[in-house]
Design a protein around this motif. Structure first.
Motif, PDB file in Angstrom:
ATOM      1  N   UNK A  32       0.816  -1.212   0.000  1.00 46.35           N
ATOM      2  CA  UNK A  32       0.000   0.000   0.000  1.00 46.35           C
ATOM      3  C   UNK A  32       0.849   1.262   0.000  1.00 46.35           C
ATOM      4  N   UNK A  33       1.909   1.278   0.789  1.00 47.45           N
ATOM      5  CA  UNK A  33       2.749   2.479   0.841  1.00 47.45           C
ATOM      6  C   UNK A  33       3.463   2.703  -0.490  1.00 47.45           C
ATOM      7  N   UNK A  34       3.909   1.629  -1.115  1.00 46.01           N
ATOM      8  CA  UNK A  34       4.727   1.783  -2.326  1.00 46.01           C
ATOM      9  C   UNK A  34       3.913   2.001  -3.590  1.00 46.01           C
ATOM     10  N   UNK A  35       2.813   1.246  -3.805  1.00 49.74           N
ATOM     11  CA  UNK A  35       2.176   1.307  -5.117  1.00 49.74           C
ATOM     12  C   UNK A  35       0.698   1.672  -5.099  1.00 49.74           C
ATOM     13  N   UNK A  36       0.089   1.890  -3.951  1.00 49.10           N
ATOM     14  CA  UNK A  36      -1.318   2.287  -3.936  1.00 49.10           C
ATOM     15  C   UNK A  36      -1.435   3.730  -4.426  1.00 49.10           C
ATOM     16  N   UNK A  37      -2.271   3.974  -5.457  1.00 50.52           N
ATOM     17  CA  UNK A  37      -2.363   5.334  -5.985  1.00 50.52           C
ATOM     18  C   UNK A  37      -3.031   6.330  -5.031  1.00 50.52           C
ATOM     19  N   UNK A  38      -3.757   5.855  -4.023  1.00 45.87           N
ATOM     20  CA  UNK A  38      -4.430   6.762  -3.103  1.00 45.87           C
ATOM     21  C   UNK A  38      -3.595   7.098  -1.874  1.00 45.87           C
TER      22      UNK A  38
END
Length: 90
Positions: A32-38
């Motif tokens: 989530x930290x690396x690739x989540x756009x939100x």
């Protein structure tokens, strides 16, 4: 005092289960930290506000595992389930 053990072998499966759970949580957090756009960590990205980046969001949500299991049955062991539930087989 000499015969007691501090760590008993009976707790190894518990350590393994907790270790797997912590590993899954850590993987999801890093994902989530690396690739989540939100999720925006840097101040510059947070200042951008709400972005309509639908293609990036779709790329994040339609990952490889989801594509792999898309057309499969949502059962873990379908042959055993069918053996015990299908009346035609008995």
């Amino acid at each position: 005092m000499g015969g007691s053990r501090w760590l008993r072998p009976e707790v190894y499966p518990l350590f393994a289960a907790v270790g797997v759970a912590v590993g899954i949580c850590g993987f999801q957090l890093a994902r989530n930290i690396c690739i989540n756009p939100e999720v925006r960590v840097t101040k510059q990205n947070r200042a951008a506000g709400v972005l309509d980046n639908f293609s990036e969001g779709e790329k994040y949500s339609e990952h490889g595992l989801r594509k792999l299991v898309r057309n499969r049955s949502p059962q873990i062991m379908p042959s055993i389930n069918n053996f015990f539930t299908d009346p035609k087989l008995n």
